[in-house]
Enzyme design. Structure first.
Site, PDB file in Angstrom:
ATOM      1  N   HIS A   3      48.025  46.819  34.102  1.00 42.59           N
ATOM      2  CA  HIS A   3      48.632  45.491  34.114  1.00 42.59           C
ATOM      3  C   HIS A   3      48.165  44.608  32.962  1.00 42.59           C
ATOM      4  O   HIS A   3      48.593  43.461  32.859  1.00 42.59           O
ATOM      5  CB  HIS A   3      48.316  44.811  35.455  1.00 42.59           C
ATOM      6  CG  HIS A   3      48.464  45.723  36.637  1.00 42.59           C
ATOM      7  ND1 HIS A   3      49.663  46.320  36.976  1.00 42.59           N
ATOM      8  CD2 HIS A   3      47.559  46.200  37.539  1.00 42.59           C
ATOM      9  CE1 HIS A   3      49.484  47.089  38.036  1.00 42.59           C
ATOM     10  NE2 HIS A   3      48.219  47.035  38.392  1.00 42.59           N
ATOM     11  N   PRO A  44      39.642  52.649  35.590  1.00 46.14           N
ATOM     12  CA  PRO A  44      38.563  51.883  36.206  1.00 46.14           C
ATOM     13  C   PRO A  44      38.652  51.804  37.724  1.00 46.14           C
ATOM     14  O   PRO A  44      39.731  51.647  38.285  1.00 46.14           O
ATOM     15  CB  PRO A  44      38.721  50.484  35.593  1.00 46.14           C
ATOM     16  CG  PRO A  44      40.128  50.435  35.111  1.00 46.14           C
ATOM     17  CD  PRO A  44      40.461  51.835  34.689  1.00 46.14           C
ATOM     18  N   ASN A  45      37.495  51.938  38.319  1.00 44.35           N
ATOM     19  CA  ASN A  45      37.278  51.794  39.769  1.00 44.35           C
ATOM     20  C   ASN A  45      37.789  52.979  40.591  1.00 44.35           C
ATOM     21  O   ASN A  45      37.566  53.023  41.800  1.00 44.35           O
ATOM     22  CB  ASN A  45      37.882  50.483  40.301  1.00 44.35           C
ATOM     23  CG  ASN A  45      37.276  49.274  39.620  1.00 44.35           C
ATOM     24  OD1 ASN A  45      36.057  49.136  39.585  1.00 44.35           O
ATOM     25  ND2 ASN A  45      38.099  48.418  39.028  1.00 44.35           N
ATOM     26  N   ALA A  99      43.606  49.052  36.916  1.00 44.48           N
ATOM     27  CA  ALA A  99      43.967  47.675  36.564  1.00 44.48           C
ATOM     28  C   ALA A  99      44.385  47.531  35.099  1.00 44.48           C
ATOM     29  O   ALA A  99      45.096  46.575  34.755  1.00 44.48           O
ATOM     30  CB  ALA A  99      42.801  46.746  36.867  1.00 44.48           C
ATOM     31  N   ARG A 141      50.348  42.773  39.970  1.00 45.00           N
ATOM     32  CA  ARG A 141      50.426  44.240  39.865  1.00 45.00           C
ATOM     33  C   ARG A 141      51.855  44.711  39.605  1.00 45.00           C
ATOM     34  O   ARG A 141      52.113  45.909  39.482  1.00 45.00           O
ATOM     35  CB  ARG A 141      49.899  44.901  41.140  1.00 45.00           C
ATOM     36  CG  ARG A 141      48.433  44.666  41.395  1.00 45.00           C
ATOM     37  CD  ARG A 141      47.939  45.431  42.620  1.00 45.00           C
ATOM     38  NE  ARG A 141      46.763  44.790  43.162  1.00 45.00           N
ATOM     39  CZ  ARG A 141      45.518  44.983  42.715  1.00 45.00           C
ATOM     40  NH1 ARG A 141      45.286  45.839  41.742  1.00 45.00           N
ATOM     41  NH2 ARG A 141      44.500  44.343  43.245  1.00 45.00           N
ATOM     42  N   ASN A 173      46.515  57.488  35.800  1.00 48.60           N
ATOM     43  CA  ASN A 173      46.341  56.329  36.679  1.00 48.60           C
ATOM     44  C   ASN A 173      45.374  55.400  35.947  1.00 48.60           C
ATOM     45  O   ASN A 173      44.160  55.603  35.965  1.00 48.60           O
ATOM     46  CB  ASN A 173      45.784  56.725  38.047  1.00 48.60           C
ATOM     47  CG  ASN A 173      45.733  55.518  38.988  1.00 48.60           C
ATOM     48  OD1 ASN A 173      45.867  54.373  38.554  1.00 48.60           O
ATOM     49  ND2 ASN A 173      45.535  55.778  40.272  1.00 48.60           N
ATOM     50  N   ARG A 205      52.494  44.793  46.497  1.00 45.78           N
ATOM     51  CA  ARG A 205      51.208  44.096  46.493  1.00 45.78           C
ATOM     52  C   ARG A 205      51.321  42.794  45.671  1.00 45.78           C
ATOM     53  O   ARG A 205      52.409  42.257  45.497  1.00 45.78           O
ATOM     54  CB  ARG A 205      50.135  45.051  45.952  1.00 45.78           C
ATOM     55  CG  ARG A 205      49.983  46.306  46.835  1.00 45.78           C
ATOM     56  CD  ARG A 205      48.922  47.244  46.318  1.00 45.78           C
ATOM     57  NE  ARG A 205      47.601  46.635  46.340  1.00 45.78           N
ATOM     58  CZ  ARG A 205      46.533  47.148  45.729  1.00 45.78           C
ATOM     59  NH1 ARG A 205      46.653  48.304  45.061  1.00 45.78           N
ATOM     60  NH2 ARG A 205      45.369  46.549  45.790  1.00 45.78           N
ATOM     61  N   HIS A 215      50.409  55.617  40.458  1.00 44.69           N
ATOM     62  CA  HIS A 215      49.636  54.681  41.284  1.00 44.69           C
ATOM     63  C   HIS A 215      49.618  55.195  42.709  1.00 44.69           C
ATOM     64  O   HIS A 215      50.671  55.552  43.258  1.00 44.69           O
ATOM     65  CB  HIS A 215      50.233  53.272  41.226  1.00 44.69           C
ATOM     66  CG  HIS A 215      50.280  52.761  39.826  1.00 44.69           C
ATOM     67  ND1 HIS A 215      49.141  52.389  39.145  1.00 44.69           N
ATOM     68  CD2 HIS A 215      51.306  52.648  38.951  1.00 44.69           C
ATOM     69  CE1 HIS A 215      49.479  52.037  37.913  1.00 44.69           C
ATOM     70  NE2 HIS A 215      50.785  52.197  37.764  1.00 44.69           N
ATOM     71  N   ARG A 227      36.606  52.561  48.512  1.00 45.48           N
ATOM     72  CA  ARG A 227      37.249  51.366  47.976  1.00 45.48           C
ATOM     73  C   ARG A 227      38.544  51.076  48.738  1.00 45.48           C
ATOM     74  O   ARG A 227      39.483  51.879  48.709  1.00 45.48           O
ATOM     75  CB  ARG A 227      37.587  51.631  46.502  1.00 45.48           C
ATOM     76  CG  ARG A 227      38.405  50.569  45.852  1.00 45.48           C
ATOM     77  CD  ARG A 227      38.933  51.031  44.494  1.00 45.48           C
ATOM     78  NE  ARG A 227      39.663  49.960  43.868  1.00 45.48           N
ATOM     79  CZ  ARG A 227      40.518  50.118  42.878  1.00 45.48           C
ATOM     80  NH1 ARG A 227      40.751  51.324  42.383  1.00 45.48           N
ATOM     81  NH2 ARG A 227      41.137  49.090  42.367  1.00 45.48           N
ATOM     82  N   GLU A 250      52.993  58.075  34.636  1.00 45.44           N
ATOM     83  CA  GLU A 250      52.189  56.964  35.173  1.00 45.44           C
ATOM     84  C   GLU A 250      52.110  57.130  36.688  1.00 45.44           C
ATOM     85  O   GLU A 250      53.123  57.403  37.340  1.00 45.44           O
ATOM     86  CB  GLU A 250      52.868  55.636  34.825  1.00 45.44           C
ATOM     87  CG  GLU A 250      52.200  54.438  35.472  1.00 45.44           C
ATOM     88  CD  GLU A 250      52.935  53.127  35.189  1.00 45.44           C
ATOM     89  OE1 GLU A 250      53.941  53.137  34.434  1.00 45.44           O
ATOM     90  OE2 GLU A 250      52.499  52.096  35.733  1.00 45.44           O
ATOM     91  N   TYR A 309      44.072  52.686  49.460  1.00 43.30           N
ATOM     92  CA  TYR A 309      43.928  53.929  48.695  1.00 43.30           C
ATOM     93  C   TYR A 309      43.581  55.155  49.536  1.00 43.30           C
ATOM     94  O   TYR A 309      43.498  56.254  49.003  1.00 43.30           O
ATOM     95  CB  TYR A 309      42.861  53.733  47.607  1.00 43.30           C
ATOM     96  CG  TYR A 309      43.175  52.575  46.676  1.00 43.30           C
ATOM     97  CD1 TYR A 309      44.304  52.595  45.858  1.00 43.30           C
ATOM     98  CD2 TYR A 309      42.362  51.442  46.631  1.00 43.30           C
ATOM     99  CE1 TYR A 309      44.618  51.524  45.024  1.00 43.30           C
ATOM    100  CE2 TYR A 309      42.657  50.372  45.791  1.00 43.30           C
ATOM    101  CZ  TYR A 309      43.785  50.416  44.993  1.00 43.30           C
ATOM    102  OH  TYR A 309      44.084  49.363  44.160  1.00 43.30           O
TER     103      TYR A 309
HETATM  104  C1  DQA Z   1      46.199  51.541  41.231  1.00 39.39           C
HETATM  105  C2  DQA Z   1      46.899  50.190  41.394  1.00 39.39           C
HETATM  106  C3  DQA Z   1      46.300  49.154  40.441  1.00 39.39           C
HETATM  107  O1  DQA Z   1      46.968  47.909  40.618  1.00 39.39           O
HETATM  108  C4  DQA Z   1      44.838  48.965  40.753  1.00 39.39           C
HETATM  109  O2  DQA Z   1      44.254  48.051  39.838  1.00 39.39           O
HETATM  110  C5  DQA Z   1      44.079  50.241  40.770  1.00 39.39           C
HETATM  111  C6  DQA Z   1      44.703  51.411  41.408  1.00 39.39           C
HETATM  112  C7  DQA Z   1      46.705  52.567  42.254  1.00 39.39           C
HETATM  113  O3  DQA Z   1      46.403  53.740  42.090  1.00 39.39           O
HETATM  114  O4  DQA Z   1      47.371  52.199  43.231  1.00 39.39           O
HETATM  115  O5  DQA Z   1      42.939  50.319  40.346  1.00 39.39           O
HETATM  116  O6  DQA Z   1      46.488  52.048  39.933  1.00 39.39           O
END
Ligand code: DQA
Length: 157
Positions: free
Chosen positions: A95, A20-21, A92, A126, A89, A122, A115, A28, A113, A33
């Site tokens: 978590h 997501p996102n 969110a 997280r 990735n 952070r 990030h 963003r 995994e 990022y």
């Molecule tokens: C993330 C870190 C997560 O905490 C966050 O919710 C993301 C991106 C990262 O790539 O740093 O959406 O996975």
């Protein structure tokens, strides 16, 4: 029966899943990022795969169940010898998602995994990951270049 010389070489695939996102990359929170967009990341992954002789398939979704379904599919592809594993990735959902933890374990799929940001530097929410105990390895905080490192790691497992 065809001999070995007539067998075609089947290139193995690595699946890169963004949750997501991550479709918002580029605009963003660039301080967290960076400025690369998701298509930039997918290009970087394709280039890493080309160098390493693996096919790369990239998918993104904002829906937890889609990630579960794709992990199951990846498990079947790994079992069939066509896939090396998944770079995940989970955004969110990292978590929050017991379902993703169970999907990785249930499908027996090797997962790196990933990030982009250093989640441990952070907010406290997280710092915990449901993915980590089920993952083969973790790449955190190295920016989008981490995707290339994760792909290389899967070729070396
Ligand atoms: C993330 C870190 C997560 O905490 C966050 O919710 C993301 C991106 C990262 O790539 O740093 O959406 O996975």
């Amino acid at each position: 029966m065809p001999g070995p010389s007539s067998q075609t070489f089947q290139m193995k695939t690595i699946l890169v899943l963004n949750g997501p996102n991550l479709n918002l990359l580029g605009t963003r929170e660039p301080a967290q990022y960076g400025h690369d967009t998701l298509p930039d990341v997918e290009r970087l992954c394709a280039e890493a795969g080309a160098k390493l002789g693996v096919a790369i398939e990239c998918r993104q979704t904002n829906h937890e169940g889609a990630l579960v379904d794709w992990l199951h599919e990846a498990g079947r592809e790994v079992a069939a010898g066509r896939m090396l594993g998944v770079v995940l990735n989970a955004g969110a959902y990292t978590h929050t998602s017991v379902a993703l933890h169970d999907a990785i374990k249930g499908a027996s799929v090797p997962v790196i995994e990933l990030h982009i940001s250093n989640v441990h530097a952070r907010e406290a929410f997280r710092h915990h990951s449901f993915i980590s105990p089920a993952a083969r390895g973790i790449i955190v905080g190295l920016g989008v270049k981490g995707y290339a490192l994760a792909i290389e790691a899967l070729t070396q497992l």
